[in-house]
Design an enzyme around this catalytic site. Structure first.
Site, short mmCIF file in Angstrom:
data_model
loop_
_atom_site.label_atom_id
_atom_site.label_comp_id
_atom_site.label_asym_id
_atom_site.label_seq_id
_atom_site.Cartn_x
_atom_site.Cartn_y
_atom_site.Cartn_z
N GLU A 117 0.82 -1.22 0.00
CA GLU A 117 0.00 0.00 0.00
C GLU A 117 0.85 1.27 0.00
O GLU A 117 0.34 2.38 -0.09
CB GLU A 117 -0.93 0.02 1.23
CG GLU A 117 -2.33 -0.48 0.97
CD GLU A 117 -2.94 0.03 -0.34
OE1 GLU A 117 -3.17 1.24 -0.46
OE2 GLU A 117 -3.16 -0.80 -1.24
N ASP A 170 17.67 13.43 -29.84
CA ASP A 170 16.63 12.55 -29.32
C ASP A 170 15.40 13.32 -28.87
O ASP A 170 15.49 14.47 -28.48
CB ASP A 170 17.15 11.78 -28.10
CG ASP A 170 17.88 10.53 -28.49
OD1 ASP A 170 17.70 10.07 -29.63
OD2 ASP A 170 18.65 10.00 -27.65
N1 SAM Z 1 -1.27 3.45 -1.97
C1 SAM Z 1 -0.35 4.26 -2.72
C2 SAM Z 1 -1.07 5.49 -3.26
O1 SAM Z 1 -2.27 5.41 -3.54
O2 SAM Z 1 -0.42 6.53 -3.46
C3 SAM Z 1 0.25 3.48 -3.88
C4 SAM Z 1 1.18 2.38 -3.49
S1 SAM Z 1 1.85 1.54 -4.88
C5 SAM Z 1 0.75 0.21 -5.09
C6 SAM Z 1 3.28 0.77 -4.23
C7 SAM Z 1 4.58 1.45 -4.58
O3 SAM Z 1 4.79 1.44 -5.97
C8 SAM Z 1 4.71 2.90 -4.17
O4 SAM Z 1 5.09 3.04 -2.82
C9 SAM Z 1 5.79 3.41 -5.11
O5 SAM Z 1 7.11 3.13 -4.63
C10 SAM Z 1 5.55 2.57 -6.36
N2 SAM Z 1 4.80 3.27 -7.41
C11 SAM Z 1 3.54 3.02 -7.80
N3 SAM Z 1 3.17 3.81 -8.81
C12 SAM Z 1 4.22 4.60 -9.08
C13 SAM Z 1 4.46 5.65 -10.03
N4 SAM Z 1 3.54 6.02 -10.88
N5 SAM Z 1 5.68 6.23 -10.03
C14 SAM Z 1 6.63 5.86 -9.15
N6 SAM Z 1 6.46 4.88 -8.23
C15 SAM Z 1 5.28 4.26 -8.19
#
Ligand code: SAM
Length: 246
Positions: A117, A170
């Protein structure tokens, strides 16, 4: 440059770090990428890295202690009290070429990958110096996002790409999308390469490419063209293209 990545899944990086441009940059000691398993910084028998969220709700949240300890261990090893520390997060600022360019100037960089999460907010508040998102969508973990950051930063390091001109032309490097590229054969299934590219006239080729780059950016990414500083020659090339079309 040295990049330290904190993750629960170091093995996800194996192929990424050993192939292609990143693999070669590491072999040539242009970049040193170190992986740290967050789990190794737990002190309990079961190596617990996550807990239920305070206040209830679905999913698990990464605990702050192992992440703080891992970052502190990296800083201690480097002998530095502060190191740019990026938390990969869907709530961070959106990654773009300018941010990649700024990160490429750092001698050291720490990347923290979240999972489940997310991560206890105190990591964002008191440990990370930056939060970066790679786009407006949700990934399962920060590992893929960290690979995207490493890739776009490392290819900007001096000596990583064979030809410095490919960097200059690029997409996004100078605020526009790149012109279309073609290679042999000159005719494939009846589709010909634009004749100007076969002409050998370098001036005309350069002009055609710039015009294509401008047209492509207007059509596909009007938001970029609004920000681009167009020269008088660019404006002339554009009006010429629109005259030809109408
Ligand atoms: N519950 C969080 C929210 O709604 O903001 C999302 C958690 S996500 C399922 C799990 C992890 O994936 C995050 O802590 C982050 O490190 C990474 N992550 C997910 N989407 C991302 C994005 N668009 N860019 C960078 N990191 C991402």
């Amino acid at each position: 440059m040295r990049i330290d990545i904190l993750t629960l899944f170091p093995q996800m990086f194996d192929g990424f770090l050993s192939c292609s441009i990143i693999g070669r940059a590491r072999e040539r000691d242009i970049v040193d990428v170190r992986l740290h398993d967050i789990r190794a910084y737990t002190h309990d028998k079961h190596h617990i890295v996550d807990e239920y969220p305070y206040g209830g709700g679905a999913g698990m949240v990464l605990k702050p202690e192992p992440i703080f300890e891992a970052v502190e261990a990296v800083k201690e090893e480097l002998g530095l009290s502060s190191v740019p520390t990026v938390l990969l997060s869907p709530q961070g600022r959106l990654l773009n070429h300018e941010i990649a360019r700024q990160l490429a100037h750092c001698q050291h960089l720490i990347l923290i990958c979240g999972h489940y999460e997310g991560i206890d907010e105190r990591v964002a508040e008191h440990l990370a110096t930056d939060e970066i998102s790679i786009g407006d969508y949700l990934l399962s973990g920060g590992e893929v996002a960290a690979m995207v950051v490493v890739d776009c930063v490392v290819r900007l390091l001096p000596g990583v790409l064979g030809s410095e001109t490919s960097l200059v032309e690029d997409s996004h490097t100078y605020g526009l999308l790149e012109y279309p590229q073609y290679t042999r054969p000159a005719i494939y299934r009846g589709w010909s390469v634009p004749s100007v590219l076969l002409s050998g006239n370098h001036g005309e080729i350069a002009q055609w490419r710039r015009q294509q780059s401008l047209l492509r950016t207007i059509k596909r990414r009007p938001d970029l063209i609004e920000k681009a500083a167009l020269s008088d020659e660019d404006k002339r090339l554009l009006s010429e293209a629109f005259e030809i079309k109408s």
